[in-house]
Enzyme design. Structure first.
Site, mmCIF file in Angstrom:
data_model
loop_
_atom_site.group_PDB
_atom_site.id
_atom_site.type_symbol
_atom_site.label_atom_id
_atom_site.label_comp_id
_atom_site.label_asym_id
_atom_site.label_seq_id
_atom_site.Cartn_x
_atom_site.Cartn_y
_atom_site.Cartn_z
ATOM 1 N N TYR A 144 0.848 -1.197 0.000
ATOM 2 C CA TYR A 144 0.000 0.000 0.000
ATOM 3 C C TYR A 144 0.879 1.240 0.000
ATOM 4 O O TYR A 144 2.030 1.213 0.444
ATOM 5 C CB TYR A 144 -0.949 0.007 1.198
ATOM 6 C CG TYR A 144 -0.272 0.162 2.542
ATOM 7 C CD1 TYR A 144 -0.048 1.425 3.098
ATOM 8 C CD2 TYR A 144 0.133 -0.949 3.276
ATOM 9 C CE1 TYR A 144 0.570 1.574 4.334
ATOM 10 C CE2 TYR A 144 0.747 -0.813 4.516
ATOM 11 C CZ TYR A 144 0.960 0.448 5.037
ATOM 12 O OH TYR A 144 1.578 0.593 6.253
ATOM 13 N N CYS A 145 0.331 2.329 -0.524
ATOM 14 C CA CYS A 145 1.018 3.624 -0.524
ATOM 15 C C CYS A 145 -0.060 4.702 -0.565
ATOM 16 O O CYS A 145 -1.242 4.403 -0.464
ATOM 17 C CB CYS A 145 1.993 3.734 -1.690
ATOM 18 S SG CYS A 145 1.240 3.451 -3.305
ATOM 19 N N THR A 146 0.336 5.941 -0.718
ATOM 20 C CA THR A 146 -0.618 7.045 -0.580
ATOM 21 C C THR A 146 -1.790 6.939 -1.556
ATOM 22 O O THR A 146 -2.942 6.854 -1.156
ATOM 23 C CB THR A 146 0.092 8.394 -0.776
ATOM 24 O OG1 THR A 146 1.180 8.483 0.148
ATOM 25 C CG2 THR A 146 -0.868 9.551 -0.542
ATOM 26 N N ILE A 153 -4.018 4.292 0.119
ATOM 27 C CA ILE A 153 -4.587 4.642 1.419
ATOM 28 C C ILE A 153 -5.742 5.627 1.254
ATOM 29 O O ILE A 153 -6.742 5.552 1.973
ATOM 30 C CB ILE A 153 -3.500 5.265 2.313
ATOM 31 C CG1 ILE A 153 -2.346 4.287 2.520
ATOM 32 C CG2 ILE A 153 -4.080 5.697 3.657
ATOM 33 C CD1 ILE A 153 -1.074 4.954 3.009
#
Length: 301
Positions: free
Chosen positions: A191-193, A220
């Site tokens: 996961y990342c921004t 996210i």
């Protein structure tokens, strides 16, 4: 009345002339009085722009008219405000640049892109699909943070593995170090921004033997919009603009610890050394601190 909005977006598509795309994007943003940061490479585009809502909407519509960007992934969030000209106060200027990569992992030749996007990435999960996976497989699921380690200090998925990286360039070194080899064979959710870093990270991980790889589609941001404070995400989201951090609902968990006074807080500021861009968790009322490197340097001096 102006309505400040910020648009986070990306698209992977083969670009024969990135410089021509740069000039077009610069002129388009300037004509709409938008500020932000846009990176373009032969692999596609990655950007965050802000301004008055009608102008940002027009920007997205015009950008999606380009064939390779027609299905561009785009996410909206509230801006802090606009100035008297209608330009976003969350960005100091407009920056549109051509780079070897739209996400700087330092391995442009490992990235393969075709008309459908990244080649060989992980299985994309919606927020609902992620929750189902965790419900079915429990503690077997490993969350793998695809951001810089400091971003995770104020928010992360429960029990996530947070690699020791200060820049995206560090990920390949981390993966090649062998310290995560024990995770091979486990279901790994990256996961990342907003999802773009995982688009590149997942094929890099698969090429190194991590075989059951998932990625949180929309990152996210999309999960937080769907779940608020009620899901698997905890804390605040670090963002690379004037807001620094954003919450998805009131009362978000305070995961950060102020480096000055030790209080729980989800705010970050730069190191007090003007040349340093290290981000530290600091209360609004505490003085600007030094990072460990510059603190040690002053002691030795």
């Amino acid at each position: 009345m102006a309505v400040p909005k910020i648009l986070l977006y990306y698209a992977f598509a083969p670009l024969a002339d990135p410089e021509a795309v740069r000039l077009w994007q610069r002129d388009l943003c300037e004509s709409l009085n938008l500020r932000g940061r846009i990176l373009i490479s032969r692999h596609g585009i990655n950007g965050t722009v802000g301004g008055d809502l009608p102008n940002v909407k027009k920007y997205l519509r015009k950008t999606r008219e380009f064939a390779g960007f027609k299905t561009m992934d785009a996410k909206w969030s509230e801006g802090t405000g606009v100035d008297e000209t209608g330009a976003s106060v969350d960005f100091p200027r407009l920056s549109v640049k051509v780079r070897d990569e739209v996400v700087s992992f330092g391995v442009p030749d490992e990235v393969q892109v075709d008309a459908r996007g990244i080649v060989g990435g992980g299985v994309k999960l919606t927020p609902d699909e992620l929750d189902v996976l965790v419900a079915q497989r429990g503690d077997e699921v490993v969350f793998f943070d695809g951001r810089n380690a400091f971003e995770a200090e104020i928010g992360r998925f429960k029990g996530a593995v947070v690699p020791d990286v200060s820049t995206t360039h560090d990920f390949v070194r981390e993966l090649d170090s062998g310290k995560y080899d024990h995770l091979k064979g486990k279901p790994i959710v990256t996961y990342c921004t907003g999802g773009i870093r995982c688009e590149v990270l997942t094929p890099l991980m698969k090429a190194r033997g991590f075989d059951e790889i998932y990625q949180l589609d929309g990152g996210i941001v999309r999960y937080g919009e769907a779940r608020g404070n009620e899901g698997l995400w905890e804390g605040s989201l670090y963002v690379f603009d004037g807001r620094i951090a954003m919450d998805f609902a009131p009362g978000a968990a305070q995961l950060g610890t102020c480096v000055v006074c030790g209080e729980a807080i989800n705010r970050m500021r730069n190191c007090a050394e003007p040349s340093c861009r290290t981000q530290l968790v600091v209360c609004d009322d505490c003085p600007d601190p030094l990072c460990a490197e510059h603190r040690d340097a002053r002691v030795l001096a």
